[in-house]
Enzyme design. Sequence first.
Site, short mmCIF file in Angstrom:
data_model
loop_
_atom_site.label_atom_id
_atom_site.label_comp_id
_atom_site.label_asym_id
_atom_site.label_seq_id
_atom_site.Cartn_x
_atom_site.Cartn_y
_atom_site.Cartn_z
N GLY A 155 60.77 -25.76 5.85
CA GLY A 155 59.65 -25.94 4.95
C GLY A 155 59.22 -24.75 4.32
N CYS A 156 58.10 -24.58 3.54
CA CYS A 156 57.40 -23.69 2.94
C CYS A 156 56.75 -22.71 3.78
CB CYS A 156 56.51 -23.88 1.65
SG CYS A 156 55.34 -25.03 2.24
N PHE A 157 55.78 -23.16 4.95
CA PHE A 157 55.29 -22.34 5.54
C PHE A 157 56.16 -21.26 6.45
CE2 PHE A 157 51.57 -25.37 4.81
CZ PHE A 157 51.20 -24.85 4.08
#
Length: 161
Positions: A155-157
């Site tokens: 995921g992006c985080f």
Amino acid sequence: MSEINVSIIGVTGYTGLELLRILVQHPAVKLQHLVSHSHTGKKISEVWPHLSGICDLTLSDAPLEQLVRESDLIFLALPHGESQKMTPDLMRAAKESSAKIIDLAGDFRLQDLELFERFYGMQHTYPQGVPLFAYGFLEWQKKKVASANYVANPGCFALTS
């Protein structure tokens, strides 16, 4: 370079569209199925006109067995909590094939189910499937991810911190 047959479940949402944008440009990818339960039978370019001439495939609601049979790789681009509902049936169908599954949602990222419940605000409906997913980013854990049949995308985080 040999072709990879790819299907995307949940293609009409933000994550699915971004994935599609990348995959239509890849010379080794052949898109097999673009799955959308809410827009079945329409062309993706009817739902998202900016794709006209770029991708005009018809959105399907193909059975999981067909997706697995006709795909080397299946992306789940569904909202958090949705992948885990279909994954038991998808994994059962995939057992008889070489199809790999990558979940782009958070359903299989956290091995600790208490943390999952705390962060996502729901109980996991397929907890026995969680340990079957390799969590990792290819550039950091190439061997682990490349050899896995089921991958939980960080995921992006996690990728930006």
